[in-house]
Write an enzyme that holds these catalytic residues in place. Structure first.
Site, mmCIF file in Angstrom:
data_model
loop_
_atom_site.group_PDB
_atom_site.id
_atom_site.type_symbol
_atom_site.label_atom_id
_atom_site.label_comp_id
_atom_site.label_asym_id
_atom_site.label_seq_id
_atom_site.Cartn_x
_atom_site.Cartn_y
_atom_site.Cartn_z
ATOM 1 N N SER A 13 0.824 -1.208 0.000
ATOM 2 C CA SER A 13 0.000 0.000 0.000
ATOM 3 C C SER A 13 0.863 1.265 0.000
ATOM 4 O O SER A 13 0.439 2.310 -0.501
ATOM 5 C CB SER A 13 -0.940 -0.015 1.211
ATOM 6 O OG SER A 13 -0.202 -0.163 2.399
ATOM 7 N N GLY A 65 8.223 -0.628 0.726
ATOM 8 C CA GLY A 65 7.719 -0.428 2.075
ATOM 9 C C GLY A 65 8.286 -1.492 3.005
ATOM 10 O O GLY A 65 9.170 -2.261 2.625
ATOM 11 N N ALA A 66 7.783 -1.533 4.229
ATOM 12 C CA ALA A 66 8.198 -2.565 5.190
ATOM 13 C C ALA A 66 7.071 -2.773 6.183
ATOM 14 O O ALA A 66 6.255 -1.876 6.402
ATOM 15 C CB ALA A 66 9.466 -2.147 5.924
ATOM 16 N N GLY A 80 2.685 -8.947 2.122
ATOM 17 C CA GLY A 80 1.975 -9.259 0.878
ATOM 18 C C GLY A 80 2.525 -10.485 0.176
ATOM 19 O O GLY A 80 2.130 -10.788 -0.952
ATOM 20 N N GLU A 86 11.236 -9.108 -3.527
ATOM 21 C CA GLU A 86 11.664 -7.830 -2.933
ATOM 22 C C GLU A 86 13.115 -7.893 -2.483
ATOM 23 O O GLU A 86 13.876 -6.936 -2.649
ATOM 24 C CB GLU A 86 10.754 -7.479 -1.753
ATOM 25 C CG GLU A 86 9.341 -7.116 -2.198
ATOM 26 C CD GLU A 86 8.351 -6.981 -1.059
ATOM 27 O OE1 GLU A 86 7.272 -6.433 -1.306
ATOM 28 O OE2 GLU A 86 8.641 -7.427 0.066
HETATM 29 C C1 A5P Z 1 5.016 -7.054 0.425
HETATM 30 O O1 A5P Z 1 5.336 -8.387 0.349
HETATM 31 C C2 A5P Z 1 5.591 -6.436 1.644
HETATM 32 O O2 A5P Z 1 6.923 -6.695 1.901
HETATM 33 C C3 A5P Z 1 5.350 -4.934 1.696
HETATM 34 O O3 A5P Z 1 6.369 -4.215 1.100
HETATM 35 C C4 A5P Z 1 5.302 -4.532 3.086
HETATM 36 O O4 A5P Z 1 4.450 -5.477 3.691
HETATM 37 C C5 A5P Z 1 4.742 -3.135 3.283
HETATM 38 O O5 A5P Z 1 3.423 -3.118 2.856
HETATM 39 P P1 A5P Z 1 2.486 -1.873 3.119
HETATM 40 O O6 A5P Z 1 3.114 -0.709 2.438
HETATM 41 O O7 A5P Z 1 1.186 -2.277 2.484
HETATM 42 O O8 A5P Z 1 2.383 -1.697 4.581
#
Ligand code: A5P
Length: 199
Positions: A13, A65-66, A80, A86
Site C-alpha cells: 500500500s 515499504g516494510a 503481501g 523484494e
Molecule cells: C510485500 O510483500 C511487503 O513486503 C510490503 O512491502 C510490506 O508489507 C509493506 O506493505 P504496506 O506498504 O502495504 O504496509
C-alpha cells in the site's frame, strides 16, 4: 530517482502511493522492474515502463515499504508475500530506500515472519521452520507457498541464519540492516530520513 535510471519497484500500500508520484515526475528513459504482478500492472497503467528482471543485472535504486523496522535497521517484509522478489531486487540495487510510516517502527521485531517455501518436501520444511503456519493465499509468482513463522524473533541474525540453512525455504522476510541505504519515516507531515545502515 532521475531520468535514465534503472529502478526496482516494491509492493504494497505504501508503494501504491509512490507509483503515481513517480509517474508525475515525467522522467525519461527509466528502466523499471516490479516485485509483484500487482505493482507491474499499476506502474504500466500510470505509464511507468516495466520490464522483466531477466534483462538487467544491477539497479540504481529500489524503493519499497516494510512491515516492521527495528532500531538497528532490521526489516520484516512480506506481508503481501512478495518478499523473495523484494529481497532479490533490494540486493541488486546500489541504493535500497524504504518508506514507512511511524507505525512500522518497533523496539523489537515480532512474529509473524513471512516465509516462501517450495512445495516439494513441504511437511519436512515446515518442521524445520516450526512454529510456522501456511497462509491461505495463492502461490507467489515464482510458485512458492507463503507461510508465517510464529516463534521467537529475539535474535534476528540467528533466526535469518536458521532459515537460510533450511533447503526448502526459498527466502524469508528478515532483511538485514546492510541491505538498506535509507529509511524514510513519515510522522504526520514530517519525514525523518535515517541512513544509519550503509557501510
Ligand atoms: C510485500 O510483500 C511487503 O513486503 C510490503 O512491502 C510490506 O508489507 C509493506 O506493505 P504496506 O506498504 O502495504 O504496509
Amino acid at each position: 530517482v532521475t531520468s535514465g535510471q534503472t529502478v526496482g519497484l516494491g509492493t504494497g500500500s505504501t508503494v501504491a502511493h509512490l507509483l503515481p508520484a513517480l509517474a508525475e515526475r515525467g522522467l525519461t528513459d527509466l528502466r523499471c522492474v516490479a516485485t509483484s504482478p500487482a505493482t507491474a500492472a499499476r506502474a504500466q497503467e500510470l505509464g511507468i515502463p516495466v520490464e522483466p528482471f531477466e534483462r538487467l543485472a544491477r539497479l540504481d535504486v529500489a524503493i519499497d515499504g516494510a512491515d516492521q523496522v527495528d532500531p538497528a535497521g532490521w526489516l520484516v517484509k512480506g506481508g503481501g508475500g512478495a518478499h523473495t522478489r523484494e529481497k532479490i531486487v533490494a540486493a541488486a540495487a546500489d541504493r535500497f530506500i524504504v518508506i514507512a510510516d511511524h507505525t512500522k517502527l518497533v523496539d523489537k521485531l515480532k512474529p509473524p515472519i513471512p516465509l516462501e517455501l517450495l512445495a516439494f518436501g513441504l511437511p519436512a520444511t515446515l518442521q524445520n521452520v516450526n512454529p510456522a503456519k501456511l497462509r491461505d493465499v495463492p502461490n507467489s509468482p515464482d510458485g512458492g507457498l507463503i507461510a508465517d513463522y510464529q516463534g521467537n524473533v529475539s535474535d534476528p541474525q540467528e533466526l535469518a541464519t536458521r532459515f537460510d540453512q533450511v533447503p526448502g525455504v526459498v527466502d524469508h522476510g528478515l532483511f538485514p540492516p546492510a541491505l538498506t541505504s535509507d529509511v524514510l519515516i513519515a510522522r504526520g507531515e514530517e519525514v525523518e530520513h535515517r541512513t544509519p545502515f550503509s557501510d
